[in-house]
Scaffold this motif. Structure first.
Motif, PDB file in Angstrom:
ATOM      1  N   ILE A 150       8.248  -0.129   9.610  1.00 39.41           N
ATOM      2  CA  ILE A 150       8.074   0.182   8.189  1.00 39.41           C
ATOM      3  C   ILE A 150       7.805   1.665   7.996  1.00 39.41           C
ATOM      4  N   ASN A 151       8.303   2.207   6.898  1.00 42.14           N
ATOM      5  CA  ASN A 151       7.890   3.525   6.397  1.00 42.14           C
ATOM      6  C   ASN A 151       6.981   3.251   5.197  1.00 42.14           C
ATOM      7  N   PRO A 152       5.694   3.479   5.298  1.00 41.57           N
ATOM      8  CA  PRO A 152       4.782   2.968   4.270  1.00 41.57           C
ATOM      9  C   PRO A 152       4.811   3.687   2.933  1.00 41.57           C
ATOM     10  N   LEU A 153       5.011   5.002   2.910  1.00 46.09           N
ATOM     11  CA  LEU A 153       4.828   5.774   1.672  1.00 46.09           C
ATOM     12  C   LEU A 153       6.128   6.230   1.024  1.00 46.09           C
ATOM     13  N   ARG A 154       7.184   6.399   1.792  1.00 44.97           N
ATOM     14  CA  ARG A 154       8.449   6.909   1.244  1.00 44.97           C
ATOM     15  C   ARG A 154       9.120   5.838   0.387  1.00 44.97           C
ATOM     16  N   GLU A 185      10.228  16.763  -4.906  1.00 44.79           N
ATOM     17  CA  GLU A 185      11.642  17.149  -4.911  1.00 44.79           C
ATOM     18  C   GLU A 185      12.476  15.985  -5.447  1.00 44.79           C
ATOM     19  N   ASP A 186      13.416  15.464  -4.667  1.00 48.33           N
ATOM     20  CA  ASP A 186      14.325  14.452  -5.218  1.00 48.33           C
ATOM     21  C   ASP A 186      13.976  13.037  -4.767  1.00 48.33           C
ATOM     22  N   ARG A 187      12.732  12.819  -4.306  1.00 42.81           N
ATOM     23  CA  ARG A 187      12.346  11.496  -3.816  1.00 42.81           C
ATOM     24  C   ARG A 187      10.963  11.121  -4.324  1.00 42.81           C
ATOM     25  N   LEU A 188      10.731   9.811  -4.407  1.00 41.29           N
ATOM     26  CA  LEU A 188       9.449   9.278  -4.838  1.00 41.29           C
ATOM     27  C   LEU A 188       8.639   8.816  -3.628  1.00 41.29           C
ATOM     28  N   TYR A 189       7.303   8.885  -3.791  1.00 40.21           N
ATOM     29  CA  TYR A 189       6.390   8.482  -2.720  1.00 40.21           C
ATOM     30  C   TYR A 189       5.194   7.757  -3.323  1.00 40.21           C
ATOM     31  N   LEU A 190       4.630   6.854  -2.526  1.00 44.55           N
ATOM     32  CA  LEU A 190       3.367   6.232  -2.895  1.00 44.55           C
ATOM     33  C   LEU A 190       2.221   7.172  -2.560  1.00 44.55           C
ATOM     34  N   ASP A 191       1.174   7.124  -3.371  1.00 51.42           N
ATOM     35  CA  ASP A 191      -0.035   7.913  -3.143  1.00 51.42           C
ATOM     36  C   ASP A 191      -1.084   7.006  -2.505  1.00 51.42           C
ATOM     37  N   PRO A 192      -1.429   7.236  -1.221  1.00 48.37           N
ATOM     38  CA  PRO A 192      -2.339   6.318  -0.520  1.00 48.37           C
ATOM     39  C   PRO A 192      -3.796   6.435  -0.951  1.00 48.37           C
TER      40      PRO A 192
END
Length: 428
Positions: A150-154, A185-192
């Motif tokens: 898994i990639n947790p934040l990307r 930039e051009d991608r979303l991420y979760l904030d842990p």
């Protein structure tokens, strides 16, 4: 949101645990696999415990999952999966890390995350059969250990996010603009920093282990995507921490500890490990990943798998030196050290591509000039008793996805390291 709450409650109250007395399905045997039976018998006689793994990324598997704009015919997928597993076992590999969550999505039908475009073709698409289940069935027949990766934040891009069905937490948080999802930039991420984000990630891991008979959960190197203070400035100012770096490291530590707890709730034999970037010296400040803490204390990881994607002439992290530093960092006897090796640089070096960040001209051209780097890397690993495994990135840089033939681009390198892949090479 209903999907997320359901699985969060299940995680918190234990309903995702295996039923009491439940046993995994027995491994199947095929009498036609003569060479495989001999390989398995040899491994068992040698009591082989050294991990020899390959990463199977979404990019490796996407052309296998899909064909002609639709999900590949199930019979074809089964055959290709068998060829893939046969290829790995023949060359001495015993472990696979199968990507299941690359971008806050899912390679199987999930109640926690939306279905991934890598298996469904597009976000919002559908599938006719469970390719993950079929692959795992095949891998078990070949006695391969498999962990879910898994990639947790990307997450996905903003444009892709709008294609995701509403009702999933990642889409609902994005629509609400409530802080859990942020753009870099051009991608979303979760904030842990948000507890509900960490709980969502853990609920997703629990769902994987509830749904599939896997040996563990494997986490990649995507932690904080930026060092910019603006990413989580508001959350930091509310936190009471004096230093933003400490705040971020604590958030990652909380996420890692929760994943460890979740995985081990399915049995102490389940494994949880992380593959951080290989430069040990930049992790804590560059990614806010306190890997040295995880390697020294209980309750975080069962193994660390740093991606040592360096040649021996790298100016900053020559392979032998950075390996020794990582081995020194693993002071907890309950944490194993496995090492990530990069077939991609051998592949690209054969095409004349420079190792851009190697620091010196010698380092930049090393993968072009030399065809023994991976063989020397394996020999170095075998010479350090503190190392108990390795993993190659990745399958498609080593083999043809469909035939299992060695990729022409790495053939010269492969001829040198292939004999070292067999269990007999580990003489401890």
């Amino acid at each position: 949101m209903e999907r997320f709450l359901g699985f969060l409650l299940a995680l918190l109250f234990g309903s995702l645990l295996p039923a009491s007395g439940e046993k995994a399905a027995p491994l199947l045997t095929y009498s036609r696999m003569t060479f495989l039976e001999e390989q398995i018998q040899g491994q068992e006689q040698a009591q082989d415990t050294y991990v020899r793994a390959v990463w199977l990324s979404q990019f490796d598997m996407h052309p296998i999952y899909r064909d002609g704009g639709k999900q590949r015919a199930e019979t074809d997928f089964r055959q290709i999966s068998e060829t893939l597993c046969q290829t790995l076992v023949k060359d001495g590999f015993n472990t696979v890390f199968l990507q299941l969550r690359p971008n806050g999505d899912s390679l199987y039908e999930s109640e926690v995350y939306p279905l991934s475009k890598y298996v469904a073709g597009v976000y919002g698409g559908s599938i006719e059969y469970d390719a993950v289940a079929i692959f795992l069935e095949t891998a078990r027949q070949y006695r391969l250990s498999v962990q879910g990766w898994i990639n947790p934040l990307r997450l996905v891009t903003p444009e892709e996010m709008l294609l995701l069905p509403k009702g999933y937490a990642v889409r609902d948080w994005y629509d609400a603009g409530s802080g859990q999802v942020k753009q870099v930039e051009d991608r979303l991420y979760l904030d842990p920093s948000y507890p509900e984000v960490r709980e969502l990630i853990a609920a997703g891991a629990a769902e994987i282990l509830e749904k599939y008979d896997l040996d563990g959960i494997h986490m990649d190197d995507y932690f904080y995507p930026t060092r910019s203070e603006r990413f989580d400035q508001a959350e930091f100012l509310r936190s009471g921490y004096e230093e933003q770096g400490d705040f971020r490291r604590d958030n990652i530590n909380r996420m890692v500890a929760l994943l460890y707890e979740t995985v081990h709730s399915f049995g102490e034999d389940k494994l949880f490990g992380i593959a951080p970037a290989g430069n040990l010296y930049s992790l804590a400040e560059g990614y806010y990943a306190d890997a040295e803490k995880w390697c020294a204390e209980d309750g975080y990881i069962d193994y660390i798998l740093p991606q040592l994607y360096f040649g021996f002439e790298n100016a900053y992290c020559p392979f032998d030196r950075i390996l020794a530093d990582w081995a020194d960092a693993v002071t907890n006897p309950n944490v194993q050290l496995w090492v990530g090796l990069d077939a991609a640089k051998a592949y690209l070096g054969s095409q004349g591509e420079l190792d851009t960040f190697a620091g010196t001209e010698e380092g930049k051209t090393e993968w072009i000039r030399r065809k023994d780097i991976l063989a020397r890397s394996l020999q170095t690993l075998y010479g350090d008793e503190r190392v108990s495994g390795y993993c190659f990135y990745s399958y498609a840089f080593l083999y043809d996805r469909f035939t299992g033939d060695v990729a022409e681009e790495v053939l010269a390198e492969y001829m040198g390291f292939a004999p070292l892949l067999q269990p007999s090479s580990v003489t401890r």
